[in-house]
Write a protein that holds these residues in place. Structure first.
Motif, short mmCIF file in Angstrom:
data_model
loop_
_atom_site.label_atom_id
_atom_site.label_comp_id
_atom_site.label_asym_id
_atom_site.label_seq_id
_atom_site.Cartn_x
_atom_site.Cartn_y
_atom_site.Cartn_z
N PHE A 371 13.10 26.81 -4.67
CA PHE A 371 12.83 25.45 -4.21
C PHE A 371 12.13 24.61 -5.27
CE2 PHE A 371 9.07 27.85 -2.86
CZ PHE A 371 8.03 27.02 -3.27
N GLN A 372 11.43 25.26 -6.21
CA GLN A 372 10.73 24.51 -7.25
C GLN A 372 11.70 23.90 -8.27
OE1 GLN A 372 7.93 27.99 -7.85
NE2 GLN A 372 6.51 26.32 -8.29
N PHE A 373 12.89 24.49 -8.39
CA PHE A 373 13.86 23.99 -9.36
C PHE A 373 14.46 22.66 -8.93
CE2 PHE A 373 13.31 28.19 -10.83
CZ PHE A 373 13.78 28.25 -12.13
N SER A 374 14.35 22.33 -7.65
CA SER A 374 14.87 21.05 -7.17
C SER A 374 13.83 19.93 -7.24
CB SER A 374 15.36 21.21 -5.72
OG SER A 374 14.29 21.59 -4.86
N SER A 381 7.01 22.21 -16.19
CA SER A 381 6.33 23.50 -16.05
C SER A 381 7.31 24.66 -16.15
CB SER A 381 5.61 23.55 -14.69
OG SER A 381 5.06 24.83 -14.45
N ILE A 382 8.47 24.52 -15.51
CA ILE A 382 9.48 25.57 -15.56
C ILE A 382 9.98 25.77 -16.99
CG2 ILE A 382 11.83 26.19 -14.85
CD1 ILE A 382 11.24 24.77 -12.17
N ASN A 383 10.30 24.68 -17.66
CA ASN A 383 10.78 24.78 -19.04
C ASN A 383 9.73 25.38 -19.97
OD1 ASN A 383 13.40 23.81 -18.67
ND2 ASN A 383 12.76 21.68 -18.88
N SER A 384 8.48 25.09 -19.69
CA SER A 384 7.39 25.63 -20.50
C SER A 384 7.33 27.16 -20.38
CB SER A 384 6.05 25.02 -20.08
OG SER A 384 4.98 25.60 -20.78
N VAL A 385 7.49 27.67 -19.14
CA VAL A 385 7.45 29.11 -18.93
C VAL A 385 8.66 29.78 -19.58
CG1 VAL A 385 7.44 30.93 -17.19
CG2 VAL A 385 6.14 28.85 -16.78
#
Length: 641
Positions: A371-374, A381-385
Motif C-alpha cells: 500500500f505504501q507504493f501507491s 523513501s522507497i527509492n532511498s531504501v
C-alpha cells in the motif's frame, strides 16, 4: 516418521489437525472461571498461570525459529552448510504438540497432586534442589536413555524420526514420537515432583526450569554458533557444564557421539565425545557472513505477510500465501512489527539458496508494504531504501541484483533506470527481469490462439513495461490484441510497423468478438471477470494474481517456472506460488549470473527492451533446468526478431 514406527508413535490428537488446541480448552476455561468466581482465599494463581506459561513457551520457541532462520540465511557462524527442504518443514510442523501435552499434565497435577497448588512465587531452596537434581540424576539418566534410543531396535521405531533432520532448526529439538516425549517428561519431572513433595516448589522454579529446558533445546539445534570463546577461556570447566550448538550438531551428523543432554560431562566420562568438537566450534565462530552472487529484492505485501516469510512461521512460509483467520488475533503483534520495520528502515535477509552448488543466492526484503507504493509521498523513501540496497550489493561484490517486486511502477523509479543514471559505474548488474517475464507469459498462451484481450492494472489502467512488450511481441507475431483504452492503443500503435499495427484492435472487452485468452494486470475486478465467456483463461503478467471468482474459467499463476532439483534450500513458497515454483523476475537474476555475458541491464522503459533477448533468455532458462508450469505454448508461432 520413524523407519519402523513403534507403538505410541502418533500423538493422540493428530486426527484433530489444526483444531488440536481444543484439547486444552476445557482445562483453560475451567482454570480462568475458577479464578474469577471463587473467593480470593480459594483462588489458585498457580493453576491460572498454566495457560500464560504455555503461551510464553510458544513465543519463546518462535523467537528462536526466526532468529535461527535469519542468521543461517545471512550465513555468519552457520555450522552445517546443507539445505532444508519442504519435507523437513512438514515433518516438524507439529512442534507445539509437546506444549499441549505438557499443559494437560500440568493441569492434571494441579488437580490431583497435593502440594502442586497455591505455590509461592519464590523459594530459594526449591531453586537449588531443581538445579542439583537436573545436573545430577536428570543429565545422567538422559545420557543413558539417549544411548539406548540409538540402539537399532529403538532407533528404527522411534528416535530415527528426530534424526531425519540432519540440518537442525530450533524446533527440531522437540520433534519426537509421542512415546519418546512421555519418557522425556518423566525424566524432567524428577526435579518438579521432588520439589512438590518436599514442599519447596515455587512458581519461579517451575517456570524457570521449563524456560531453561526450552532455551537449551533451541540453542543446541539452532545451527549457528554464538557462544563466545572468552567464556571458556575465563572458566575452562564450563565446557563440561554447558554444550554449544556446534557440539550438538555433531550428534546429528555423526549419530554415535555427543549424546549428552545439556552438559557434555558424561560424554567426556564415557568416551563418546566427538574428536572434532573443538575444531568445529572454533571454525563456526569465525565463519563470516555469506557474500552472495545474486540478490533478489522484494518487499512486504500485506501487514500479515511478515508471518509468511521464511523468518516468520515456518509452516505458513512453506505454503502459498493465504489469509489465515487466526492472524487477525495477532493484530497487536502485526502492528508492532510494522512500527519496527518503519524504525529499522533497512533491507533484511530472508532467504538463502544455492544453485548448482556454486552460485550463492539471497533474497532481501525492504521494510515497505504494497500500500505504501501507491502513496506519492512514500516514493522518495522507497527509492532511498532500494538505492541503499543496490550500493550494499555493490560493496559485497554481488554479480546480479534483481529488482523483483520493485519494478512494477514506472513512475516510482522508471523501472530502475533512476539508479542506473545515478550510479553509471556500478559493477553489479541491476535487472528487472522483464524479458523473462514476457517470455513466460508468451509461452503460457495456448497454442493456436489468434486473439487475446490485454487489460492494464486496476485504477489508472496504465500498461506496464511487461504488458507493452507482450502486446508488441504478439502483434508482430500475427496475434490479434484487443485493448480497452484509447491512449494505450495509440502508444502501442506508435511502436508497431504498419503490418503489425493491423493486429492491434481498440474494443471494449464485452463487445464481440470476445477472446478466450485474457492477459491481466493487478486488480482485475470481479465485474470484469464476469464479462469473460465460459472457458476463458486468465493469464496474469504482473506479480499479483487475480481473484479466482469464476469456476468455469481457468487461472494461470503469475509469471513463474518450476525450479530444478539443483536449486537448494527451497523450503518456503514465494508469495502465492506453489512449492518449488519461482517467479520469472527472481529466476532472471539467476540466469543472468549463470550466463555472465554481454546482456545489458534491463532497467528502463518499455522502449529499451531487446525483443531478441526474450527468446534468448527463455532458451537459456530452459537450459539451466527451469521448466514451464504449463505445456501450452505458442512461442514457435511468434517472431521475436
Amino acid at each position: 516418521m520413524a523407519s519402523k514406527p513403534g507403538i505410541l508413535t502418533e500423538w493422540p490428537w493428530t486426527w484433530l489437525g489444526n483444531f488440536k488446541y481444543v484439547v486444552l480448552a476445557p482445562w483453560a476455561i475451567n482454570s480462568a472461571y475458577s479464578y474469577m468466581v471463587k473467593d480470593e482465599s480459594e483462588r489458585d494463581f498457580t493453576n491460572f498461570l498454566i495457560l500464560p506459561l504455555l503461551l510464553s513457551r510458544l513465543i519463546h520457541n518462535q523467537i528462536w525459529i526466526s532468529l535461527s532462520r535469519y542468521r543461517t540465511a545471512k550465513g555468519n557462524n552457520r555450522i552445517v552448510d546443507k539445505s532444508i527442504e519442504f519435507e523437513q518443514v512438514d515433518r516438524e510442523k507439529n512442534w507445539d504438540d509437546q506444549i499441549i501435552f505438557n499443559g494437560i499434565l500440568f493441569y492434571l497435577a494441579s488437580k490431583f497432586i497435593p502440594g502442586a497448588t497455591h505455590l509461592p512465587l519464590w523459594r530459594m531452596d526449591g531453586v537449588i534442589v531443581t538445579i542439583l537434581l537436573h545436573a545430577g540424576p536428570v543429565e545422567f539418566l538422559y545420557y543413558w536413555l539417549h544411548r539406548a534410543l540409538h540402539h537399532h531396535f529403538l532407533y528404527s521405531r522411534y528416535h530415527s524420526h528426530h534424526h531425519s533432520s540432519i540440518v537442525t532448526e530450533p524446533i527440531t529439538s522437540v520433534i519426537h514420537p509421542f512415546a519418546e516425549h512421555i519418557s522425556y517428561f518423566a525424566l524432567f519431572a524428577v526435579p518438579m515432583l521432588t520439589t512438590v513433595f518436599t514442599g519447596t516448589m515455587s512458581i519461579i522454579s517451575l517456570a524457570g526450569y521449563l524456560t531453561y529446558i526450552d532455551f537449551m533445546n533451541n540453542m543446541g539445534h539452532c545451527n549457528f554458533e554464538h557462544i563466545p570463546k572468552s567464556l571458556f577461556t575465563m572458566f575452562p570447566p564450563l565446557k563440561y557444564i554447558i554444550y554449544t550448538p556446534s557440539y550438538h550438531s555433531l550428534h546429528h551428523t555423526q549419530f554415535r557421539t555427543n549424546y549428552s543432554l545439556f552438559m557434555p560431562f558424561y560424554d567426556y566420562v564415557y568416551g563418546t565425545m566427538d574428536k572434532s568438537t573443538d575444531s568445529l566450534y572454533e571454525t563456526s565462530l569465525v565463519r563470516k557472513e555469506d557474500a552472495p552472487d545474486v540478490v533478489h529484492l522484494t518487499h512486504l505485501t500485506t501487514p500479515e505477510s511478515i508471518y509468511h516469510l521464511r523468518v516468520g512461521f515456518a509452516h505458513l512460509a512453506s505454503q502459498p500465501h493465504k489469509s489465515k483467520w487466526y492472524l487477525w488475533l495477532m493484530w497487536p503483534v502485526t502492528f508492532w512489527s510494522m512500527i519496527m520495520t518503519r524504525i529499522y528502515g533497512r533491507t533484511f535477509t530472508v532467504e538463502r539458496n544455492v544453485f548448482k552448488e556454486r552460485l550463492k543466492l539471497q533474497t532481501w526484503a525492504i521494510p515497505k508494504y504494497s500500500f505504501q507504493f501507491s502513496m506519492k509521498w512514500e516514493r522518495e523513501s522507497i527509492n532511498s531504501v532500494i538505492e541503499e540496497a543496490i550500493l550494499e550489493a555493490e560493496d559485497k561484490g554481488v554479480k546480479v541484483l534483481s529488482l523483483g517486486l520493485l519494478n512494477q511502477d514506472e513512475e516510482l523509479n522508471g523501472n530502475g533506470e533512476l539508479f542506473i543514471r545515478r550510479h553509471p559505474k556500478l559493477k553489479v548488474k541491476v535487472i528487472d527481469g522483464s524479458s523473462l517475464a514476457v517470455a513466460v507469459v508468451l509461452n503460457s498462451i495456448p497454442k493456436g490462439t489468434t486473439q487475446v484481450l490485454l487489460l492494464g492494472a486496476a485504477g489508472n489502467r496504465r500498461l506496464s513495461k511487461v504488458a507493452y512488450s507482450i502486446a508488441l511481441a504478439l502483434c508482430q507475431g500475427g496475434i490479434q490484441v484487443f485493448t480497452t483504452r484509447e491512449d494505450e492503443y495509440n502508444k502501442l500503435k506508435e511502436k508497431l510497423s504498419d503490418e503489425a499495427a493491423k493486429n492491434l484492435v481498440l474494443s471494449k472487452h464485452d463487445a464481440p468478438p470476445n477472446p478466450k485468452t485474457w492477459l491481466v494486470g493487478d486488480g482485475v475486478s470481479e465485474d470484469e471477470e464476469k464479462k469473460a465467456s465460459k472457458g476463458t483463461i486468465f493469464i496474469p503478467y504482473s506479480q499479483f494474481p487475480p481473484k479466482k471468482t469464476r469456476k468455469d474459467c481457468l487461472y494461470n499463476t503469475t509469471p513463474a517456472m518450476l525450479v530444478p532439483k539443483h536449486l537448494e534450500n527451497v523450503d518456503s513458497c514465494e508469495n502465492w506460488l506453489p512449492r518449488r515454483v519461482m517467479s520469472a523476475w527472481r529466476i532472471a537474476g539467476i540466469v543472468h549470473a549463470m550466463e555472465d555475458h554481454q546482456w545489458r541491464n534491463e532497467c528502463g522503459t518499455a522502449g529499451n527492451i531487446n525483443y531478441y533477448n526474450i527468446h534468448k533468455i527463455w532458451q537459456a532458462t530452459l537450459h539451466h533446468g527451469f521448466r514451464p508450469l504449463t505445456t501450452m505454448s505458442m512461442s514457435s508461432e511468434i517472431n521475436f526478431n
